[in-house]
Design a protein around this motif. Structure first.
Motif, PDB file in Angstrom:
ATOM      1  N   VAL A  21       0.828  -1.204   0.000  1.00  0.00           N
ATOM      2  CA  VAL A  21       0.000   0.000   0.000  1.00  0.00           C
ATOM      3  C   VAL A  21       0.870   1.265   0.000  1.00  0.00           C
ATOM      4  O   VAL A  21       0.481   2.293  -0.560  1.00  0.00           O
ATOM      5  CB  VAL A  21      -0.962  -0.001   1.209  1.00  0.00           C
ATOM      6  CG1 VAL A  21      -1.774   1.273   1.291  1.00  0.00           C
ATOM      7  CG2 VAL A  21      -1.879  -1.214   1.144  1.00  0.00           C
ATOM      8  N   PHE A  22       2.056   1.184   0.585  1.00  0.00           N
ATOM      9  CA  PHE A  22       2.877   2.383   0.755  1.00  0.00           C
ATOM     10  C   PHE A  22       4.036   2.506  -0.236  1.00  0.00           C
ATOM     11  O   PHE A  22       4.638   3.572  -0.340  1.00  0.00           O
ATOM     12  CB  PHE A  22       3.432   2.423   2.181  1.00  0.00           C
ATOM     13  CG  PHE A  22       2.360   2.421   3.218  1.00  0.00           C
ATOM     14  CD1 PHE A  22       1.574   3.538   3.416  1.00  0.00           C
ATOM     15  CD2 PHE A  22       2.105   1.290   3.976  1.00  0.00           C
ATOM     16  CE1 PHE A  22       0.572   3.540   4.357  1.00  0.00           C
ATOM     17  CE2 PHE A  22       1.108   1.275   4.924  1.00  0.00           C
ATOM     18  CZ  PHE A  22       0.328   2.405   5.110  1.00  0.00           C
ATOM     19  N   LEU A  23       4.352   1.447  -0.955  1.00  0.00           N
ATOM     20  CA  LEU A  23       5.482   1.485  -1.886  1.00  0.00           C
ATOM     21  C   LEU A  23       4.999   1.615  -3.331  1.00  0.00           C
ATOM     22  O   LEU A  23       3.915   1.143  -3.666  1.00  0.00           O
ATOM     23  CB  LEU A  23       6.315   0.214  -1.749  1.00  0.00           C
ATOM     24  CG  LEU A  23       7.039   0.033  -0.425  1.00  0.00           C
ATOM     25  CD1 LEU A  23       7.695  -1.332  -0.362  1.00  0.00           C
ATOM     26  CD2 LEU A  23       8.073   1.117  -0.228  1.00  0.00           C
ATOM     27  N   PRO A  24       5.814   2.228  -4.201  1.00  0.00           N
ATOM     28  CA  PRO A  24       5.434   2.284  -5.621  1.00  0.00           C
ATOM     29  C   PRO A  24       5.487   0.891  -6.244  1.00  0.00           C
ATOM     30  O   PRO A  24       6.328   0.066  -5.890  1.00  0.00           O
ATOM     31  CB  PRO A  24       6.474   3.214  -6.244  1.00  0.00           C
ATOM     32  CG  PRO A  24       7.616   3.211  -5.304  1.00  0.00           C
ATOM     33  CD  PRO A  24       7.062   2.937  -3.946  1.00  0.00           C
ATOM     34  N   ILE A  25       4.566   0.647  -7.173  1.00  0.00           N
ATOM     35  CA  ILE A  25       4.455  -0.666  -7.799  1.00  0.00           C
ATOM     36  C   ILE A  25       5.133  -0.684  -9.170  1.00  0.00           C
ATOM     37  O   ILE A  25       5.813  -1.639  -9.522  1.00  0.00           O
ATOM     38  CB  ILE A  25       2.971  -1.063  -7.924  1.00  0.00           C
ATOM     39  CG1 ILE A  25       2.371  -1.171  -6.520  1.00  0.00           C
ATOM     40  CG2 ILE A  25       2.803  -2.355  -8.698  1.00  0.00           C
ATOM     41  CD1 ILE A  25       0.884  -1.337  -6.500  1.00  0.00           C
ATOM     42  N   TRP A  26       4.962   0.401  -9.921  1.00  0.00           N
ATOM     43  CA  TRP A  26       5.461   0.437 -11.289  1.00  0.00           C
ATOM     44  C   TRP A  26       5.739   1.888 -11.651  1.00  0.00           C
ATOM     45  O   TRP A  26       5.081   2.812 -11.170  1.00  0.00           O
ATOM     46  CB  TRP A  26       4.403  -0.154 -12.214  1.00  0.00           C
ATOM     47  CG  TRP A  26       4.712  -0.113 -13.658  1.00  0.00           C
ATOM     48  CD1 TRP A  26       5.415  -1.022 -14.375  1.00  0.00           C
ATOM     49  CD2 TRP A  26       4.313   0.885 -14.587  1.00  0.00           C
ATOM     50  NE1 TRP A  26       5.475  -0.640 -15.688  1.00  0.00           N
ATOM     51  CE2 TRP A  26       4.800   0.534 -15.839  1.00  0.00           C
ATOM     52  CE3 TRP A  26       3.576   2.068 -14.469  1.00  0.00           C
ATOM     53  CZ2 TRP A  26       4.589   1.308 -16.967  1.00  0.00           C
ATOM     54  CZ3 TRP A  26       3.364   2.839 -15.579  1.00  0.00           C
ATOM     55  CH2 TRP A  26       3.876   2.448 -16.827  1.00  0.00           C
ATOM     56  N   SER A  27       6.715   2.112 -12.522  1.00  0.00           N
ATOM     57  CA  SER A  27       6.984   3.480 -12.991  1.00  0.00           C
ATOM     58  C   SER A  27       7.542   3.429 -14.409  1.00  0.00           C
ATOM     59  O   SER A  27       8.109   2.427 -14.838  1.00  0.00           O
ATOM     60  CB  SER A  27       7.971   4.195 -12.065  1.00  0.00           C
ATOM     61  OG  SER A  27       9.222   3.569 -12.108  1.00  0.00           O
ATOM     62  N   LYS A  28       7.350   4.540 -15.103  1.00  0.00           N
ATOM     63  CA  LYS A  28       7.852   4.669 -16.468  1.00  0.00           C
ATOM     64  C   LYS A  28       8.242   6.124 -16.680  1.00  0.00           C
ATOM     65  O   LYS A  28       7.493   7.034 -16.342  1.00  0.00           O
ATOM     66  CB  LYS A  28       6.768   4.263 -17.466  1.00  0.00           C
ATOM     67  CG  LYS A  28       7.200   4.306 -18.911  1.00  0.00           C
ATOM     68  CD  LYS A  28       6.082   3.801 -19.801  1.00  0.00           C
ATOM     69  CE  LYS A  28       6.501   3.769 -21.239  1.00  0.00           C
ATOM     70  NZ  LYS A  28       5.448   3.234 -22.108  1.00  0.00           N
ATOM     71  N   THR A  29       9.418   6.340 -17.263  1.00  0.00           N
ATOM     72  CA  THR A  29       9.925   7.684 -17.477  1.00  0.00           C
ATOM     73  C   THR A  29      10.190   7.917 -18.953  1.00  0.00           C
ATOM     74  O   THR A  29      10.771   7.069 -19.627  1.00  0.00           O
ATOM     75  CB  THR A  29      11.235   7.900 -16.691  1.00  0.00           C
ATOM     76  OG1 THR A  29      10.998   7.611 -15.316  1.00  0.00           O
ATOM     77  CG2 THR A  29      11.731   9.332 -16.820  1.00  0.00           C
ATOM     78  N   ASP A  30       9.781   9.084 -19.443  1.00  0.00           N
ATOM     79  CA  ASP A  30      10.090   9.509 -20.806  1.00  0.00           C
ATOM     80  C   ASP A  30      11.426  10.249 -20.743  1.00  0.00           C
ATOM     81  O   ASP A  30      11.522  11.320 -20.140  1.00  0.00           O
ATOM     82  CB  ASP A  30       8.987  10.423 -21.332  1.00  0.00           C
ATOM     83  CG  ASP A  30       9.192  10.823 -22.780  1.00  0.00           C
ATOM     84  OD1 ASP A  30      10.224  10.437 -23.363  1.00  0.00           O
ATOM     85  OD2 ASP A  30       8.316  11.510 -23.326  1.00  0.00           O
ATOM     86  N   PRO A  31      12.481   9.711 -21.352  1.00  0.00           N
ATOM     87  CA  PRO A  31      13.790  10.356 -21.233  1.00  0.00           C
ATOM     88  C   PRO A  31      13.874  11.711 -21.937  1.00  0.00           C
ATOM     89  O   PRO A  31      14.699  12.544 -21.559  1.00  0.00           O
ATOM     90  CB  PRO A  31      14.751   9.351 -21.866  1.00  0.00           C
ATOM     91  CG  PRO A  31      13.918   8.443 -22.689  1.00  0.00           C
ATOM     92  CD  PRO A  31      12.542   8.477 -22.125  1.00  0.00           C
ATOM     93  N   LEU A  32      13.041  11.969 -22.924  1.00  0.00           N
ATOM     94  CA  LEU A  32      13.116  13.232 -23.657  1.00  0.00           C
ATOM     95  C   LEU A  32      12.460  14.375 -22.890  1.00  0.00           C
ATOM     96  O   LEU A  32      13.025  15.467 -22.780  1.00  0.00           O
ATOM     97  CB  LEU A  32      12.469  13.084 -25.034  1.00  0.00           C
ATOM     98  CG  LEU A  32      13.138  12.073 -25.975  1.00  0.00           C
ATOM     99  CD1 LEU A  32      12.352  11.949 -27.266  1.00  0.00           C
ATOM    100  CD2 LEU A  32      14.572  12.504 -26.234  1.00  0.00           C
ATOM    101  N   THR A  33      11.271  14.154 -22.395  1.00  0.00           N
ATOM    102  CA  THR A  33      10.538  15.232 -21.729  1.00  0.00           C
ATOM    103  C   THR A  33      10.671  15.203 -20.217  1.00  0.00           C
ATOM    104  O   THR A  33      10.370  16.188 -19.550  1.00  0.00           O
ATOM    105  CB  THR A  33       9.037  15.159 -22.081  1.00  0.00           C
ATOM    106  OG1 THR A  33       8.506  13.929 -21.600  1.00  0.00           O
ATOM    107  CG2 THR A  33       8.823  15.287 -23.573  1.00  0.00           C
ATOM    108  N   GLY A  34      11.081  14.084 -19.655  1.00  0.00           N
ATOM    109  CA  GLY A  34      11.201  13.976 -18.206  1.00  0.00           C
ATOM    110  C   GLY A  34       9.893  13.630 -17.517  1.00  0.00           C
ATOM    111  O   GLY A  34       9.840  13.593 -16.292  1.00  0.00           O
TER     112      GLY A  34
END
Length: 155
Positions: A21-34
Motif C-alpha cells: 500500500v505504501f510502496l510504488p508498484i510500477w513506474s515509467k519515465t520519458d527520457p526526452l521530456t522527463g
C-alpha cells in the motif's frame, strides 16, 4: 500461537501486503521530456501533474484484505482445516493483487507513448514474496495436521 513457524510466515505475509500500500508498484519515465508515470496502490499518476490521476483502489483493497485474512488465519490455530481453507482464499487474494498490478501497469504503459518499457518497483515484488510465504505457511499447517492425525492413530 506465534511460536509456530506458520504463524511467523503469516505475520511476514501480512507485513509484506501492507507494505504494498505504501510502496510504488510500477513506474515509467520519458527520457526526452522527463515525464514520469508512477503506479501506487491508490493511484496511477504523472509526477509533474501532466494529466488526471487514475484511481487504483482495487490494488490497495486487495492488499489490505490479504493482510487482514493472514492475521485472522493466525488466530485460527485450533482448527487447522479451516486455517488451510483460509490460506487457499488468501492465495486467491494475493494472486488478484498481482493481477490488478499487471492490469494498471498496462494502463500506465499507454499513458506515455514511448518505446521504453516501464519498470516494476518493490511494491510489485512484495505480493510474490507474500505468495511464497502463504505456500510455506500452508505446507507447515498441513504437516501439523498430519502429525496430529498420526498421534491419534497411536492412541
Amino acid at each position: 500461537m506465534i511460536q509456530r513457524i506458520q504463524s511467523v510466515f503469516l505475520l511476514l505475509l501480512a507485513l509484506a501486503m501492507l507494505s504494498v500500500v505504501f510502496l510504488p508498484i510500477w513506474s515509467k519515465t520519458d527520457p526526452l521530456t522527463g515525464n514520469e508515470v508512477v503506479l501506487t496502490a491508490t493511484q496511477l499518476a504523472f509526477t509533474k501533474g501532466q494529466g488526471p490521476a487514475t484511481s487504483t483502489w482495487p490494488i490497495a483493497a486487495l492488499a489490505v484484505a490479504a493482510a487482514a485474512v493472514a492475521v485472522f488465519e493466525i488466530f485460527q490455530f485450533r482448527n487447522r482445516l479451516r486455517q488451510q481453507q483460509i490460506g487457499t482464499f488468501n492465495l486467491l487474494l494475493i494472486m488478484s493483487t498481482i493481477g490488478a498490478g499487471f492490469y494498471y501497469s498496462g494502463i500506465g504503459e499507454r499513458l506515455l507513448n514511448i518505446k521504453v518499457p516501464g519498470t516494476f518497483e518493490a511494491g510489485f515484488y512484495l505480493p510474490t514474496l507474500a505468495l511464497l510465504l502463504n505456500v510455506l505457511a500452508n505446507r507447515f499447517i498441513r504437516r501439523d495436521e498430519k502429525l496430529v492425525r498420526s498421534m491419534d492413530r497411536l492412541r
